[in-house]
Enzyme design. Sequence first.
Site, PDB file in Angstrom:
ATOM      1  N   SER A 236     -22.218  -9.954  65.165  1.00 44.90           N
ATOM      2  CA  SER A 236     -21.948 -10.782  66.073  1.00 44.90           C
ATOM      3  C   SER A 236     -20.699 -10.500  66.940  1.00 44.90           C
ATOM      4  O   SER A 236     -20.658 -10.945  68.131  1.00 44.90           O
ATOM      5  CB  SER A 236     -21.686 -12.289  65.773  1.00 44.90           C
ATOM      6  OG  SER A 236     -20.675 -12.504  64.807  1.00 44.90           O
ATOM      7  N   HIS A 264     -28.103 -13.503  64.530  1.00 46.24           N
ATOM      8  CA  HIS A 264     -28.225 -12.845  66.280  1.00 46.24           C
ATOM      9  C   HIS A 264     -29.120 -12.085  66.204  1.00 46.24           C
ATOM     10  O   HIS A 264     -29.180 -11.577  67.357  1.00 46.24           O
ATOM     11  CB  HIS A 264     -26.553 -12.273  66.467  1.00 46.24           C
ATOM     12  CG  HIS A 264     -25.689 -13.347  66.559  1.00 46.24           C
ATOM     13  ND1 HIS A 264     -25.324 -14.112  67.811  1.00 46.24           N
ATOM     14  CD2 HIS A 264     -24.684 -13.766  65.553  1.00 46.24           C
ATOM     15  CE1 HIS A 264     -24.238 -14.720  67.582  1.00 46.24           C
ATOM     16  NE2 HIS A 264     -23.703 -14.725  66.172  1.00 46.24           N
ATOM     17  N   LYS A 296     -29.154 -20.338  67.933  1.00 47.95           N
ATOM     18  CA  LYS A 296     -29.352 -19.213  68.812  1.00 47.95           C
ATOM     19  C   LYS A 296     -30.684 -19.214  69.384  1.00 47.95           C
ATOM     20  O   LYS A 296     -30.992 -20.253  70.253  1.00 47.95           O
ATOM     21  CB  LYS A 296     -28.999 -18.011  68.229  1.00 47.95           C
ATOM     22  CG  LYS A 296     -27.405 -17.583  68.115  1.00 47.95           C
ATOM     23  CD  LYS A 296     -27.193 -18.289  66.726  1.00 47.95           C
ATOM     24  CE  LYS A 296     -25.378 -17.896  66.442  1.00 47.95           C
ATOM     25  NZ  LYS A 296     -24.932 -18.704  65.333  1.00 47.95           N
TER      26      LYS A 296
END
Length: 459
Positions: A236, A264, A296
Amino acid sequence: MPDQKRGYGGVSGAAKDALIAGLREASRNRRQRPDLPAPALGKERVAKAYDFSQLEDYRQLRLHRAAADMLGIENPFFRSHDGLAAGTTSIAGRSFLNFASYNYLGLNGHPAVTAAAKAAIDRYGVSVSASRLVAGERPFHRELERALAGLHGVEDAVVMVSGHATNVSTIGTLMGPKDLVLMDALIHNSVAEGARMAGAARMTFPHNDWQAVADLLGRVRSQYRNVLIVVEGIYSMDGDHPDLARFVQVKSDFDAWLMVDEAHSLGVLGATGRGIAEHLDVDPRSVEMWMGTLSKTLSGCGGYIAGSSALVEYLKVKAPGFVYSVGLPAPVAAAAIASIEVLREEPQRVARLHQNGLRFLEKAHAAGLDTGHAMGYAVVPVIVGDSAQTAVLADRIYRRGLNALPIIYPAVPEKGARLRFFITSEHTDEHIDTAVRITAEELSEVQNQGSVLKQLVGR
């Protein structure tokens, strides 16, 4: 408002001297931290014990905030957005190019996702009001878990209400004092906290260095009952990924478990966004634990573990983050389910994200920006190498209508201080080109001027 081309070294006189002295003293205290016996608790001491403003770390924080205020640098954190944040956003009524969002595929705000959340509220309300273990669950809980398991190509999944707590609780439950947790040097805080909670031995290995893991386990594997290796699908802070097949081989060679944090990388890696296993053509069943978040790509909030049925069954009765926490609310679960459906039905979103990430990386390189290890996916850092200059740079680009936040020491090493750009499928070529141009121009100005802030922190 100060002019965007202003210098930031104009602080002088007694105020500056006092500020410098205070910051240097705070830095010395933080480094030294002598272990002195606690003084007797008289009335004065008792009063201070309840005053959090007297905490050393808090006082240092306030000194740094005072330095920024004197130099006209606004606090970049906790700014209030007026509505949905996508490729652009509105803050205090002003439009910004937005590179500070995890909305990688633009599914937060997608009509199908919004409609699903609203329909779930009408049927189930906004909370399930208790733990699933003690008060039962709703059909959408298992529907979401089956969808996540299917996305990863494994048997089952369990969803928890916090992504951070998912890692902490899972690692803390599975590992113990006789075990070893091996973590990449750039691993997320939640993994390190989980290992600490477990009381297991903890070791870090050089970033993405599978050979270092093999060498280490060759020396110490026999000393531990269970070994867990933890890596991320996309890191990240740096925007790169590990050689997953190599880590799978190492964990197999040394009878260890492998956990991949896909917070991610789900929706980002792979032709259809199924993550690093798809991206690198690795059998997902060769990894014991797939961890991910709903916050996300999947437009919600919470975390999950996907893997074998036995693992999921065990966590549902043993992991404190599941057992003692409320079940996922209906609108969040429904939004995540709908996001998975859109991800499957609209792979062009993933393709557009890939194009945007590569464009940002190429333009940044052409502009002479240091993007570190970034591979051109959803996360691209611009490394400045100095926390003070990074804070100034973040302020300057914000004044020019670009929202990208600074990451500074101690979140990263001082020489790794950076702006972090999150790329989404919703960014246009113009958004990307403008963002890179503004960043390069302002970074040049900051570096040319030098920084009085280096004095302020004693570096």
